[in-house]
Each structure stands twice: as C-alpha cells, then as structure tokens.
Design an enzyme around this catalytic site. Sequence first.
Site, PDB file in Angstrom:
ATOM      1  CB  ALA A  31      -4.017  -0.574   9.790  1.00  0.00           C
ATOM      2  CG  HIS A  33     -10.778  -0.514   8.619  1.00  0.00           C
ATOM      3  ND1 HIS A  33     -11.754  -0.596   7.661  1.00  0.00           N
ATOM      4  CD2 HIS A  33      -9.749   0.167   8.050  1.00  0.00           C
ATOM      5  CE1 HIS A  33     -11.351   0.034   6.576  1.00  0.00           C
ATOM      6  NE2 HIS A  33     -10.132   0.497   6.781  1.00  0.00           N
ATOM      7  CG  HIS A  36      -9.186  -3.598   5.272  1.00  0.00           C
ATOM      8  ND1 HIS A  36      -8.796  -2.767   6.276  1.00  0.00           N
ATOM      9  CD2 HIS A  36      -8.592  -3.137   4.137  1.00  0.00           C
ATOM     10  CE1 HIS A  36      -7.997  -1.833   5.796  1.00  0.00           C
ATOM     11  NE2 HIS A  36      -7.860  -2.023   4.501  1.00  0.00           N
ATOM     12  CG  ASP A 150      -9.430   4.498  -0.911  1.00  0.00           C
ATOM     13  OD1 ASP A 150      -9.125   5.622  -0.500  1.00  0.00           O
ATOM     14  OD2 ASP A 150      -9.385   3.485  -0.188  1.00  0.00           O
TER      15      ASP A 150
HETATM   16  O1  PAF Z   1      -6.137   1.053  -0.826  1.00  0.00           O
HETATM   17  C1  PAF Z   1      -5.072   0.553  -0.416  1.00  0.00           C
HETATM   18  O2  PAF Z   1      -4.994   0.030   0.688  1.00  0.00           O
HETATM   19  C2  PAF Z   1      -3.838   0.602  -1.307  1.00  0.00           C
HETATM   20  O3  PAF Z   1      -3.819   1.769  -2.056  1.00  0.00           O
HETATM   21  C3  PAF Z   1      -3.694  -0.652  -2.214  1.00  0.00           C
HETATM   22  C4  PAF Z   1      -4.848  -0.768  -3.179  1.00  0.00           C
HETATM   23  C5  PAF Z   1      -3.651  -1.904  -1.348  1.00  0.00           C
HETATM   24  C6  PAF Z   1      -2.400  -0.557  -3.013  1.00  0.00           C
HETATM   25  O4  PAF Z   1      -1.277  -0.460  -2.188  1.00  0.00           O
END
Ligand code: PAF
Length: 279
Positions: A31, A33, A36, A150
Amino acid sequence: MKIFKFKSDLQSYLESIREEKILSFVPTMGALHLGHMSLIETAKHKSDIVICSIFVNPTQFNNPADLLKYPRNNEVDIKILEDLDCDILYLPEVIDLYNNNEKAKTFNFNGLDKFMEGSGRSGHFDGVATIIEKLFRIIKPNIAFFGLKDLQQLQIIKHVTMQLCLPIEIIGVETKREESGLAMSSRNSLLSEQEKGKSMLISETLNFIKDNSTILSIDELTKQSIKKFKNQNVLDLKYLEIVSLNTLQPISKLGEKNTNAACIAASISSVRLIDNIIF
Ligand code: PAF
C-alpha cells in the site's frame, strides 16, 4: 525491476551481483504512499542496488481483523516501484518466510517495547523483529531504511540489529505529511476525507508540544494536549507520551534539543493512527 517470489531465487541472484556493491533495503507491507517513495529515493541516493520487500507480516498483528483489513494492492505497488526505478522487489507468500504455525520469536528489547505501541499491542514488536531478522538474514543489505513515523519500531530495529551483531546501518527517514499535516500512512486510505480532516488534530497537538516545550512543563504540556482530545469526540486518544528519544521512557524534564520526542496514537472509526515529533 526484477521481482522475486522465493527467497532462494532472491538469495542466489543477490550473491551473483553483490560484490563491491552497496545494497540497500526498504522493507514494507505494501500500500505504498509518498512516505515509502521517499524511503526508496533516499535509498537510491545512498547505494548501488535498492531492494524493496512487500510482505504483510502476520505475526505483528495481534488483532486478526486488523490483518484482514490491511490494504493490499500489489499491482499498483509494482507500478510505483517500477516508476521509481527500484532494482529488486521481494514479494513472497507467507509460506516462503514462515513454517506452518510458526510464531514470532521472543526478543529482549531492553525496555524499548514497554510503553506506547508495546503496551496496547502485546507481541507486536516481537512480530516486527522476527520478520526483520528473517529479511535481514536473507538479503544481507549494507543499509536499511525505515520511516521516522514509526519511531518506536525504528529504535527497536536499531537495538535488535546491534544485539544480533548484524553489520547493517539503520537509517530513519523524515515523515512525509499531507498538506494538512497528517502523517502519511497506508492506513490513511481507510479514512474518508472528513476523517482525514479531523485527524489533523494529531499533528497540530504534536506541533503545540514542540512550540511550547521551552515555556511549559512536561506535565502542563501533557495536560493541555490531552484536553485538546477531550474537547472533541471523533478521535479516540490511545496515548500521548513525552519521552526520551533514545530510551523511549517517559520524561519529567526536557533533555537537550532533539533528544526528546512526543508520541501520539489515536483511533478514528477503528483505524489506528500514530505520529510523533522530535524536539
Ligand atoms: O513498518 C512496516 O511497514 C512494518 O512494520 C515492517 C517494518 C515492514 C515489518 O513488517
């Protein structure tokens, strides 16, 4: 872009091209965006080969409904990665990474998991660390990129990478935001425009904390911020913590500049949003 569905194929290919190259890795759950995209762009600037993975990791979801409704759109994601000139995509099924009924490993995070996302989502970080260890051992990148949104996940991954003595540099990349200030997240696609508008309160409150951090005490900052959430009934505040950036433990006095963080989780129509600010 080369796409691999099986770790054995990916590993053989990487072994054939690895020599003298800097490999960077951007793990995702898809997904994709702008957040990323900015991880991929940053990775491209810092390395020769960029590997992205898309894998919705079941062991990090403690709520099966959350896992089911997690947005998935491989076709669109592949197009985005191709347009970004990403070199390699690892797109496995669960069976390529987990044995039947395999559970998350248990890690010692040295207290980093005790607050915030750790308290309400038992086992979540064990699941994240389990998949990241697996992916790191398969790909063996030189550098790996994670979003600062995060923050707790980032600090825990840095800790685990050191604990496991994996020679991988972990880089945190600035949070991308919508014009309203809302932190970009795959979960935003589950929100209506109106809900997105209401969710601005999260970044507004974080900015309020940063802007007033030299005038008000931590206690007062916390009280006034919580009041902002109590004055409305759309966003359900899960936590608001002012913590030390390195230990993620709540603080009662401000540390030096850029060693403090305010972190918020709130849910709206059962979509959980998190955000933070470093100051
Ligand atoms: O942040 C995320 O998208 C997930 O927690 C990760 C780091 C890809 C692990 O599944």
